[in-house]
Motif scaffolding. Structure first.
Motif, PDB file in Angstrom:
ATOM      1  N   ARG A  81       8.566  -6.439  -8.788  1.00  0.00           N
ATOM      2  CA  ARG A  81       8.152  -6.990 -10.075  1.00  0.00           C
ATOM      3  C   ARG A  81       6.888  -6.253 -10.539  1.00  0.00           C
ATOM      4  N   ALA A  82       6.734  -6.142 -11.862  1.00  0.00           N
ATOM      5  CA  ALA A  82       5.549  -5.489 -12.428  1.00  0.00           C
ATOM      6  C   ALA A  82       5.340  -6.015 -13.837  1.00  0.00           C
ATOM      7  N   LYS A  83       4.135  -5.838 -14.341  1.00  0.00           N
ATOM      8  CA  LYS A  83       3.858  -6.226 -15.717  1.00  0.00           C
ATOM      9  C   LYS A  83       4.634  -5.313 -16.659  1.00  0.00           C
ATOM     10  N   ALA A  84       5.137  -5.897 -17.749  1.00  0.00           N
ATOM     11  CA  ALA A  84       5.960  -5.131 -18.690  1.00  0.00           C
ATOM     12  C   ALA A  84       5.223  -3.906 -19.229  1.00  0.00           C
ATOM     13  N   GLU A  85       3.892  -4.046 -19.407  1.00  0.00           N
ATOM     14  CA  GLU A  85       3.119  -2.933 -19.970  1.00  0.00           C
ATOM     15  C   GLU A  85       3.036  -1.725 -19.032  1.00  0.00           C
ATOM     16  N   GLU A  86       3.413  -1.928 -17.781  1.00  0.00           N
ATOM     17  CA  GLU A  86       3.440  -0.782 -16.852  1.00  0.00           C
ATOM     18  C   GLU A  86       4.498   0.232 -17.304  1.00  0.00           C
ATOM     19  N   GLY A  87       5.552  -0.274 -17.966  1.00  0.00           N
ATOM     20  CA  GLY A  87       6.589   0.618 -18.488  1.00  0.00           C
ATOM     21  C   GLY A  87       7.362   1.357 -17.414  1.00  0.00           C
ATOM     22  N   LEU A  88       7.555   0.723 -16.263  1.00  0.00           N
ATOM     23  CA  LEU A  88       8.259   1.387 -15.156  1.00  0.00           C
ATOM     24  C   LEU A  88       9.755   1.481 -15.435  1.00  0.00           C
ATOM     25  N   LYS A  89      10.287   2.699 -15.288  1.00  0.00           N
ATOM     26  CA  LYS A  89      11.704   2.969 -15.507  1.00  0.00           C
ATOM     27  C   LYS A  89      12.317   3.582 -14.247  1.00  0.00           C
ATOM     28  N   LYS A  90      13.627   3.761 -14.281  1.00  0.00           N
ATOM     29  CA  LYS A  90      14.349   4.320 -13.142  1.00  0.00           C
ATOM     30  C   LYS A  90      13.773   5.674 -12.723  1.00  0.00           C
ATOM     31  N   ASN A  91      13.601   5.836 -11.419  1.00  0.00           N
ATOM     32  CA  ASN A  91      13.085   7.046 -10.757  1.00  0.00           C
ATOM     33  C   ASN A  91      11.566   7.194 -10.858  1.00  0.00           C
TER      34      ASN A  91
ATOM     35  N   ARG B  31       7.708   6.417  -9.818  1.00  0.00           N
ATOM     36  CA  ARG B  31       7.063   6.063  -8.562  1.00  0.00           C
ATOM     37  C   ARG B  31       6.077   4.929  -8.794  1.00  0.00           C
ATOM     38  N   ALA B  32       6.040   3.996  -7.859  1.00  0.00           N
ATOM     39  CA  ALA B  32       5.129   2.858  -7.980  1.00  0.00           C
ATOM     40  C   ALA B  32       4.540   2.556  -6.611  1.00  0.00           C
ATOM     41  N   VAL B  33       3.357   1.939  -6.617  1.00  0.00           N
ATOM     42  CA  VAL B  33       2.725   1.572  -5.351  1.00  0.00           C
ATOM     43  C   VAL B  33       2.765   0.057  -5.207  1.00  0.00           C
ATOM     44  N   ILE B  34       3.083  -0.403  -4.022  1.00  0.00           N
ATOM     45  CA  ILE B  34       3.172  -1.841  -3.743  1.00  0.00           C
ATOM     46  C   ILE B  34       1.769  -2.372  -3.437  1.00  0.00           C
TER      47      ILE B  34
ATOM     48  N   GLY C 210       0.800  -1.218   0.000  1.00  0.00           N
ATOM     49  CA  GLY C 210       0.000   0.000   0.000  1.00  0.00           C
ATOM     50  C   GLY C 210       0.831   1.264   0.000  1.00  0.00           C
ATOM     51  N   LYS C 211       2.150   1.120   0.163  1.00  0.00           N
ATOM     52  CA  LYS C 211       3.035   2.285   0.200  1.00  0.00           C
ATOM     53  C   LYS C 211       3.722   2.479  -1.150  1.00  0.00           C
ATOM     54  N   GLU C 212       4.206   3.696  -1.360  1.00  0.00           N
ATOM     55  CA  GLU C 212       4.906   4.006  -2.601  1.00  0.00           C
ATOM     56  C   GLU C 212       6.391   3.704  -2.485  1.00  0.00           C
ATOM     57  N   CYS C 213       6.996   3.337  -3.606  1.00  0.00           N
ATOM     58  CA  CYS C 213       8.442   3.155  -3.664  1.00  0.00           C
ATOM     59  C   CYS C 213       8.950   3.846  -4.929  1.00  0.00           C
ATOM     60  N   ARG C 214      10.247   3.983  -5.014  1.00  0.00           N
ATOM     61  CA  ARG C 214      10.880   4.589  -6.187  1.00  0.00           C
ATOM     62  C   ARG C 214      11.698   3.532  -6.908  1.00  0.00           C
TER      63      ARG C 214
ATOM     64  N   PHE D 178       8.152  -7.897  -4.048  1.00  0.00           N
ATOM     65  CA  PHE D 178       7.048  -6.954  -3.956  1.00  0.00           C
ATOM     66  C   PHE D 178       6.507  -6.694  -5.362  1.00  0.00           C
ATOM     67  N   TYR D 179       5.208  -6.796  -5.507  1.00  0.00           N
ATOM     68  CA  TYR D 179       4.565  -6.555  -6.792  1.00  0.00           C
ATOM     69  C   TYR D 179       4.013  -5.126  -6.784  1.00  0.00           C
ATOM     70  N   VAL D 180       4.352  -4.389  -7.825  1.00  0.00           N
ATOM     71  CA  VAL D 180       4.019  -2.966  -7.852  1.00  0.00           C
ATOM     72  C   VAL D 180       3.273  -2.598  -9.126  1.00  0.00           C
ATOM     73  N   THR D 181       2.654  -1.445  -9.071  1.00  0.00           N
ATOM     74  CA  THR D 181       1.999  -0.880 -10.247  1.00  0.00           C
ATOM     75  C   THR D 181       2.274   0.606 -10.267  1.00  0.00           C
TER      76      THR D 181
END
Length: 201
Positions: free
Chosen positions: A167-177, A179-182, A136-140, A192-195
């Motif tokens: 870990r996240a789905k590839a379509e999330e497109g998460l890159k360095k820096n 923000r994602a929520v666990i 439920g918390k955010e991470c970077r 931890f699975y994030v979006t």
């Protein structure tokens, strides 16, 4: 060059190798490759010598930090000790040098490491916080990208950064820096699975 030759001298080499590996490890931690707690252990799980280990702060601070300070000292002590032996006695066999140095300086290095790490104990009390509480918390994101197979993130706990494997789905497109929520924690795999945080591109 003379210092390098002394560092790789057979009688000094064991300490040089350990200290060098620890410096490489910390460099890798900075890059997000390894977790600072990778080599941690609980002294309560040790049947023999747990009280002594606890008294030396082993188990109270990350073992990687303890070993870095300890091995750095032993490298220095070994260098100085063997140079002194060269000056005072000349030829003394390497096994004798190593044994004497080990017996004399290991207790000293362990005691000084305990003193040096004592002020840091409170910094690592956050380990008592359950990792499930991060849900439920955010991470970077600190790795180049996050997908179903790899990813590293960072979360602040009482102001102190803690490294997470995410870990996240590839379509999330998460890159360095980014923000994602666990939203989920796999205790068995420590993942931890994030979006992506809603509202962010």
């Amino acid at each position: 060059m003379s210092l390098l030759l002394e560092l790789i001298r057979v009688v000094n080499l064991p300490y040089t190798v350990v200290f060098g590996l620890m410096l490489f490890y910390w460099f890798s931690v900075v890059l997000g490759i390894f977790d600072v707690d990778l080599f941690d252990f609980d002294v309560d799980d040790i049947d023999f010598g747990d009280e002594l280990l606890g008294a030396l702060n082993l188990g109270k601070v990350p073992f990687s930090l303890w070993l870095t300070i300890f091995s750095g000292q032993m490298t220095l002590y070994s260098l100085l000790f063997n140079k002194l032996i060269d000056v005072l006695f000349g030829t003394v066999s390497d096994p004798v040098r190593f044994i004497v140095c080990f017996v004399v300086f290991v207790p000293i290095a362990a005691l000084i490491t305990k003193i040096a790490t004592s002020p840091m104990e409170k910094l690592f009390e956050i380990e008592t916080i359950s990792r499930k509480d991060f849900v439920g918390k955010e991470c970077r994101v600190t790795s180049p990208e996050v997908n179903e197979r790899s990813g590293v993130g960072e979360i602040l706990v009482t102001g102190i950064p803690s490294i997470l494997y995410i870990r996240a789905k590839a379509e999330e497109g998460l890159k360095k820096n980014d923000r994602a929520v666990i939203y989920e924690y796999n205790e068995e795999k420590d993942l931890f699975y994030v979006t992506r945080v809603e509202g962010l591109d």
